[in-house]
Design a protein around this motif. Structure first.
Motif, PDB file in Angstrom:
ATOM      1  N   ILE A 179      -7.905  -2.245  -1.945  1.00 26.74           N
ATOM      2  CA  ILE A 179      -7.601  -0.871  -2.354  1.00 26.74           C
ATOM      3  C   ILE A 179      -8.386  -0.559  -3.617  1.00 26.74           C
ATOM      4  O   ILE A 179      -8.345  -1.311  -4.597  1.00 26.74           O
ATOM      5  N   GLU A 184      -8.704   2.908  -4.988  1.00 28.29           N
ATOM      6  CA  GLU A 184      -8.131   4.002  -5.763  1.00 28.29           C
ATOM      7  C   GLU A 184      -7.104   4.732  -4.917  1.00 28.29           C
ATOM      8  O   GLU A 184      -6.933   4.438  -3.733  1.00 28.29           O
ATOM      9  N   ARG A 185      -6.421   5.695  -5.529  1.00 29.59           N
ATOM     10  CA  ARG A 185      -5.487   6.545  -4.796  1.00 29.59           C
ATOM     11  C   ARG A 185      -5.870   7.999  -5.041  1.00 29.59           C
ATOM     12  O   ARG A 185      -6.126   8.392  -6.171  1.00 29.59           O
ATOM     13  N   PHE A 189      -9.183   2.472   0.635  1.00 24.00           N
ATOM     14  CA  PHE A 189      -9.540   1.055   0.731  1.00 24.00           C
ATOM     15  C   PHE A 189     -10.930   0.921   1.339  1.00 24.00           C
ATOM     16  O   PHE A 189     -11.488   1.883   1.891  1.00 24.00           O
ATOM     17  N   ALA A 216       0.840  -1.200   0.000  1.00 19.46           N
ATOM     18  CA  ALA A 216       0.000   0.000   0.000  1.00 19.46           C
ATOM     19  C   ALA A 216       0.871   1.244   0.000  1.00 19.46           C
ATOM     20  O   ALA A 216       2.033   1.218   0.428  1.00 19.46           O
ATOM     21  N   GLN A 261      -8.530   5.330   4.382  1.00 15.70           N
ATOM     22  CA  GLN A 261      -7.410   5.776   3.556  1.00 15.70           C
ATOM     23  C   GLN A 261      -6.099   5.664   4.336  1.00 15.70           C
ATOM     24  O   GLN A 261      -6.061   5.899   5.550  1.00 15.70           O
ATOM     25  N   ASP A 294      -3.733   5.751  -0.687  1.00 13.69           N
ATOM     26  CA  ASP A 294      -4.588   4.640  -1.119  1.00 13.69           C
ATOM     27  C   ASP A 294      -5.887   4.630  -0.321  1.00 13.69           C
ATOM     28  O   ASP A 294      -5.883   4.670   0.915  1.00 13.69           O
TER      29      ASP A 294
END
Length: 279
Positions: A189, A191-192, A131, A125, A144, A129
Protein backbone atom coordinates in the motif's frame (compact mmCIF):
# COMPACT_ATOMS: atom_id res chain seq x y z
CA UNK A 1 -4.79 -13.02 13.76
CA UNK A 2 -1.92 -14.66 11.92
CA UNK A 3 -2.81 -18.38 11.99
CA UNK A 4 -5.34 -19.89 9.62
CA UNK A 5 -7.63 -22.86 9.14
CA UNK A 6 -8.49 -23.28 5.46
CA UNK A 7 -10.98 -26.01 4.59
CA UNK A 8 -11.55 -27.22 1.03
CA UNK A 9 -14.64 -29.19 0.08
CA UNK A 10 -15.29 -30.88 -3.27
CA UNK A 11 -18.30 -29.67 -5.26
CA UNK A 12 -20.45 -31.46 -7.82
CA UNK A 13 -22.55 -30.12 -10.68
CA UNK A 14 -20.03 -27.69 -12.15
CA UNK A 15 -17.04 -25.58 -11.11
CA UNK A 16 -19.15 -23.56 -8.64
CA UNK A 17 -21.35 -26.43 -7.47
CA UNK A 18 -25.13 -26.60 -7.48
CA UNK A 19 -27.57 -24.11 -5.98
CA UNK A 20 -28.28 -26.50 -3.10
CA UNK A 21 -24.58 -27.17 -2.63
CA UNK A 22 -23.78 -23.48 -2.36
CA UNK A 23 -26.70 -22.93 0.01
CA UNK A 24 -25.29 -25.65 2.27
CA UNK A 25 -21.95 -23.80 2.37
CA UNK A 26 -23.67 -20.52 3.29
CA UNK A 27 -25.52 -22.34 6.08
CA UNK A 28 -22.21 -23.81 7.24
CA UNK A 29 -20.75 -20.31 7.48
CA UNK A 30 -23.64 -19.19 9.67
CA UNK A 31 -23.06 -22.15 12.00
CA UNK A 32 -19.31 -21.46 12.09
CA UNK A 33 -19.98 -17.85 13.06
CA UNK A 34 -22.32 -19.01 15.82
CA UNK A 35 -19.79 -21.59 17.07
CA UNK A 36 -17.07 -18.95 17.33
CA UNK A 37 -19.22 -16.32 19.04
CA UNK A 38 -17.75 -15.32 22.39
CA UNK A 39 -14.81 -17.77 22.25
CA UNK A 40 -12.08 -15.29 21.25
CA UNK A 41 -10.28 -17.95 19.19
CA UNK A 42 -10.79 -16.50 15.73
CA UNK A 43 -13.27 -15.60 13.05
CA UNK A 44 -14.70 -16.64 9.71
CA UNK A 45 -13.21 -14.66 6.83
CA UNK A 46 -15.20 -15.94 3.85
CA UNK A 47 -15.19 -18.46 1.05
CA UNK A 48 -13.95 -18.98 -2.48
CA UNK A 49 -15.91 -21.01 -5.03
CA UNK A 50 -14.30 -22.31 -8.21
CA UNK A 51 -12.49 -25.23 -9.79
CA UNK A 52 -15.05 -27.81 -8.55
CA UNK A 53 -14.38 -26.92 -4.94
CA UNK A 54 -15.05 -24.33 -2.25
CA UNK A 55 -12.50 -23.06 0.25
CA UNK A 56 -13.65 -21.71 3.62
CA UNK A 57 -11.22 -19.39 5.40
CA UNK A 58 -10.91 -18.90 9.16
CA UNK A 59 -8.25 -16.87 10.96
CA UNK A 60 -7.18 -16.66 14.59
CA UNK A 61 -4.18 -16.33 16.91
CA UNK A 62 -3.82 -20.11 17.37
CA UNK A 63 -4.71 -22.55 14.59
CA UNK A 64 -5.05 -25.50 16.98
CA UNK A 65 -7.55 -23.77 19.26
CA UNK A 66 -9.45 -22.42 16.26
CA UNK A 67 -9.72 -25.86 14.64
CA UNK A 68 -10.75 -27.53 17.89
CA UNK A 69 -13.57 -24.98 18.26
CA UNK A 70 -15.06 -25.58 14.80
CA UNK A 71 -14.11 -29.18 13.96
CA UNK A 72 -17.58 -30.67 14.61
CA UNK A 73 -19.20 -28.01 12.45
CA UNK A 74 -16.68 -28.50 9.64
CA UNK A 75 -17.29 -32.26 9.63
CA UNK A 76 -21.05 -31.75 9.45
CA UNK A 77 -20.99 -30.50 5.84
CA UNK A 78 -21.43 -33.62 3.68
CA UNK A 79 -19.39 -32.37 0.70
CA UNK A 80 -16.50 -34.78 0.18
CA UNK A 81 -13.60 -35.19 -0.12
CA UNK A 82 -12.76 -32.48 2.40
CA UNK A 83 -9.43 -31.44 3.89
CA UNK A 84 -8.46 -28.78 6.40
CA UNK A 85 -5.11 -27.02 6.26
CA UNK A 86 -3.81 -25.60 9.53
CA UNK A 87 -1.31 -22.81 8.90
CA UNK A 88 0.88 -21.49 11.70
CA UNK A 89 1.78 -17.97 10.60
CA UNK A 90 0.83 -15.54 7.85
CA UNK A 91 0.35 -16.59 4.24
CA UNK A 92 3.48 -14.79 3.07
CA UNK A 93 5.69 -15.89 5.98
CA UNK A 94 8.43 -18.25 4.71
CA UNK A 95 8.69 -19.71 8.23
CA UNK A 96 4.99 -20.54 8.43
CA UNK A 97 4.36 -24.26 8.78
CA UNK A 98 1.31 -26.21 7.64
CA UNK A 99 -0.26 -29.61 7.93
CA UNK A 100 -3.42 -31.14 6.57
CA UNK A 101 -6.30 -32.95 8.18
CA UNK A 102 -8.66 -35.28 6.33
CA UNK A 103 -12.08 -34.51 7.81
CA UNK A 104 -13.07 -38.17 7.58
CA UNK A 105 -9.94 -40.00 8.72
CA UNK A 106 -8.21 -37.53 11.04
CA UNK A 107 -4.83 -35.86 10.91
CA UNK A 108 -2.70 -36.69 7.90
CA UNK A 109 0.57 -36.17 9.72
CA UNK A 110 1.78 -35.18 13.22
CA UNK A 111 1.54 -31.46 14.03
CA UNK A 112 4.81 -29.69 13.26
CA UNK A 113 6.63 -27.47 15.70
CA UNK A 114 5.19 -24.01 16.15
CA UNK A 115 7.01 -21.22 14.29
CA UNK A 116 9.22 -18.84 16.18
CA UNK A 117 7.67 -15.72 17.73
CA UNK A 118 8.02 -12.34 16.09
CA UNK A 119 5.87 -12.98 13.02
CA UNK A 120 4.73 -10.01 10.99
CA UNK A 121 1.43 -8.37 11.80
CA UNK A 122 -1.39 -8.69 9.31
CA UNK A 123 -1.88 -5.45 7.36
CA UNK A 124 -5.49 -4.25 7.42
CA UNK A 125 -6.37 -2.45 4.19
CA UNK A 126 -9.01 0.27 4.06
CA UNK A 127 -11.28 1.75 1.40
CA UNK A 128 -9.28 4.16 -0.72
CA UNK A 129 -5.91 2.46 -0.23
CA UNK A 130 -3.80 2.57 -3.39
CA UNK A 131 -1.46 -0.38 -3.83
CA UNK A 132 0.99 -1.63 -6.40
CA UNK A 133 1.21 -5.07 -7.99
CA UNK A 134 4.76 -6.04 -9.01
CA UNK A 135 4.84 -7.19 -12.63
CA UNK A 136 8.33 -8.30 -13.57
CA UNK A 137 10.84 -7.18 -10.97
CA UNK A 138 11.10 -3.73 -12.57
CA UNK A 139 7.59 -2.50 -13.33
CA UNK A 140 4.51 -2.30 -11.11
CA UNK A 141 0.89 -1.58 -11.94
CA UNK A 142 -1.33 0.31 -9.52
CA UNK A 143 -4.72 -0.55 -8.08
CA UNK A 144 -7.08 0.60 -5.36
CA UNK A 145 -9.42 -0.81 -2.74
CA UNK A 146 -12.71 0.82 -3.74
CA UNK A 147 -15.05 -0.92 -1.29
CA UNK A 148 -14.94 -3.26 1.70
CA UNK A 149 -17.78 -5.13 3.37
CA UNK A 150 -17.31 -7.95 5.86
CA UNK A 151 -14.83 -10.27 4.14
CA UNK A 152 -15.45 -8.89 0.63
CA UNK A 153 -12.82 -6.55 -0.84
CA UNK A 154 -13.59 -4.91 -4.18
CA UNK A 155 -10.45 -3.77 -5.99
CA UNK A 156 -9.71 -2.12 -9.31
CA UNK A 157 -6.47 -2.23 -11.28
CA UNK A 158 -5.63 0.84 -13.32
CA UNK A 159 -3.85 1.08 -16.66
CA UNK A 160 -1.10 2.91 -14.80
CA UNK A 161 2.55 2.00 -14.39
CA UNK A 162 3.21 5.00 -12.15
CA UNK A 163 1.40 6.52 -9.22
CA UNK A 164 1.11 9.86 -11.00
CA UNK A 165 -0.83 8.21 -13.83
CA UNK A 166 -3.56 6.73 -11.62
CA UNK A 167 -6.00 9.66 -11.69
CA UNK A 168 -6.40 9.73 -15.46
CA UNK A 169 -5.93 6.03 -16.18
CA UNK A 170 -8.58 3.64 -17.45
CA UNK A 171 -9.77 0.89 -15.12
CA UNK A 172 -8.40 -2.36 -16.54
CA UNK A 173 -9.64 -4.91 -14.01
CA UNK A 174 -12.29 -5.09 -11.30
CA UNK A 175 -12.61 -7.99 -8.87
CA UNK A 176 -14.15 -9.09 -5.58
CA UNK A 177 -11.25 -10.68 -3.80
CA UNK A 178 -9.71 -11.60 -0.48
CA UNK A 179 -7.15 -9.48 1.34
CA UNK A 180 -4.31 -12.04 1.19
CA UNK A 181 -1.87 -10.02 -0.93
CA UNK A 182 -2.71 -6.79 0.88
CA UNK A 183 -2.55 -8.35 4.34
CA UNK A 184 0.78 -10.02 3.62
CA UNK A 185 2.37 -7.02 1.93
CA UNK A 186 2.60 -8.64 -1.51
CA UNK A 187 0.58 -5.69 -2.81
CA UNK A 188 2.33 -2.85 -0.96
CA UNK A 189 0.00 0.00 0.00
CA UNK A 190 1.52 3.30 -1.11
CA UNK A 191 -1.12 5.86 -0.13
CA UNK A 192 -4.80 6.49 0.49
CA UNK A 193 -6.95 8.72 -1.71
CA UNK A 194 -10.60 9.25 -2.54
CA UNK A 195 -12.24 6.56 -4.65
CA UNK A 196 -12.82 7.79 -8.19
CA UNK A 197 -16.36 8.67 -9.23
CA UNK A 198 -16.13 6.63 -12.45
CA UNK A 199 -15.83 3.21 -10.79
CA UNK A 200 -18.26 0.92 -12.68
CA UNK A 201 -20.01 -0.45 -9.60
CA UNK A 202 -20.96 -4.01 -10.56
CA UNK A 203 -24.19 -5.93 -10.15
CA UNK A 204 -24.57 -9.69 -10.03
CA UNK A 205 -27.19 -12.38 -9.98
CA UNK A 206 -27.44 -14.32 -6.75
CA UNK A 207 -29.40 -17.53 -6.48
CA UNK A 208 -29.19 -18.34 -2.79
CA UNK A 209 -32.40 -20.15 -1.88
CA UNK A 210 -34.60 -17.95 -4.09
CA UNK A 211 -36.16 -18.68 -7.45
CA UNK A 212 -35.78 -16.71 -9.62
CA UNK A 213 -32.41 -15.19 -8.64
CA UNK A 214 -32.11 -11.68 -7.29
CA UNK A 215 -29.85 -8.82 -8.38
CA UNK A 216 -27.27 -7.76 -5.80
CA UNK A 217 -24.37 -5.32 -5.71
CA UNK A 218 -20.81 -5.96 -4.56
CA UNK A 219 -21.95 -5.65 -0.92
CA UNK A 220 -24.64 -8.27 -1.45
CA UNK A 221 -27.45 -5.73 -1.11
CA UNK A 222 -30.57 -6.97 -2.87
CA UNK A 223 -32.21 -4.66 -5.41
CA UNK A 224 -34.94 -6.80 -6.96
CA UNK A 225 -35.64 -10.09 -8.69
CA UNK A 226 -33.69 -10.70 -11.86
CA UNK A 227 -35.50 -10.91 -15.18
CA UNK A 228 -35.01 -14.13 -17.19
CA UNK A 229 -32.56 -12.28 -19.45
CA UNK A 230 -30.60 -10.95 -16.45
CA UNK A 231 -30.56 -14.42 -14.90
CA UNK A 232 -29.01 -15.68 -18.11
CA UNK A 233 -26.45 -12.95 -18.73
CA UNK A 234 -25.39 -11.35 -15.44
CA UNK A 235 -22.36 -12.83 -13.66
CA UNK A 236 -22.76 -14.59 -10.34
CA UNK A 237 -21.48 -12.87 -7.21
CA UNK A 238 -18.35 -14.65 -6.05
CA UNK A 239 -14.85 -13.99 -4.82
CA UNK A 240 -11.55 -14.71 -6.47
CA UNK A 241 -8.07 -15.09 -5.10
CA UNK A 242 -5.74 -12.12 -5.05
CA UNK A 243 -3.16 -14.26 -6.84
CA UNK A 244 -5.54 -14.65 -9.78
CA UNK A 245 -5.84 -10.85 -9.99
CA UNK A 246 -2.05 -10.60 -9.91
CA UNK A 247 -1.75 -13.10 -12.77
CA UNK A 248 -4.38 -11.23 -14.81
CA UNK A 249 -2.64 -7.89 -14.23
CA UNK A 250 0.68 -9.35 -15.31
CA UNK A 251 -0.85 -10.91 -18.40
CA UNK A 252 -2.44 -7.56 -19.31
CA UNK A 253 1.05 -6.08 -19.44
CA UNK A 254 2.65 -8.94 -21.35
CA UNK A 255 4.05 -10.90 -18.40
CA UNK A 256 2.55 -14.30 -19.08
CA UNK A 257 -0.35 -15.27 -21.32
CA UNK A 258 -3.91 -14.08 -20.94
CA UNK A 259 -6.19 -16.88 -19.75
CA UNK A 260 -9.87 -16.91 -20.65
CA UNK A 261 -10.72 -17.07 -16.94
CA UNK A 262 -9.33 -13.54 -16.55
CA UNK A 263 -12.20 -12.21 -18.68
CA UNK A 264 -14.37 -12.12 -15.55
CA UNK A 265 -12.17 -9.28 -14.23
CA UNK A 266 -12.82 -7.02 -17.21
CA UNK A 267 -15.27 -4.22 -16.34
CA UNK A 268 -18.63 -4.73 -18.03
CA UNK A 269 -20.62 -1.52 -18.59
CA UNK A 270 -23.75 -3.63 -19.17
CA UNK A 271 -23.56 -5.13 -15.67
CA UNK A 272 -23.37 -2.03 -13.49
CA UNK A 273 -25.67 -0.51 -10.90
CA UNK A 274 -26.12 2.55 -13.14
CA UNK A 275 -27.08 0.48 -16.20
CA UNK A 276 -29.21 -2.24 -14.60
CA UNK A 277 -30.75 -0.44 -11.62
CA UNK A 278 -30.54 3.11 -12.91
CA UNK A 279 -28.98 4.88 -9.94
Amino acid sequence: MTDAVIVRYALTGGPFGTTDGRAAVYELQERLTAALAGLDVGELDGNEFGGDQVAVYLYGPDADRLYDAVEPVLRSLPHRPARATLRYGEAGDPDAVRYEIDLDTGRAEPPPARPKPGRRRKIVAAEGDVFRIPLDGVRSVYGQVVAKHDYWTLVVVFDALSLDAVDGADILLLANTFEDCLADGEWPIVERRAVRADVPWPVYKFWGSTTPPVIVDHFGRVFREATPEEARTLPSRSQTTANAVTDAARAAFGVGEWDDSYDEFLPDDKATVARVIGS
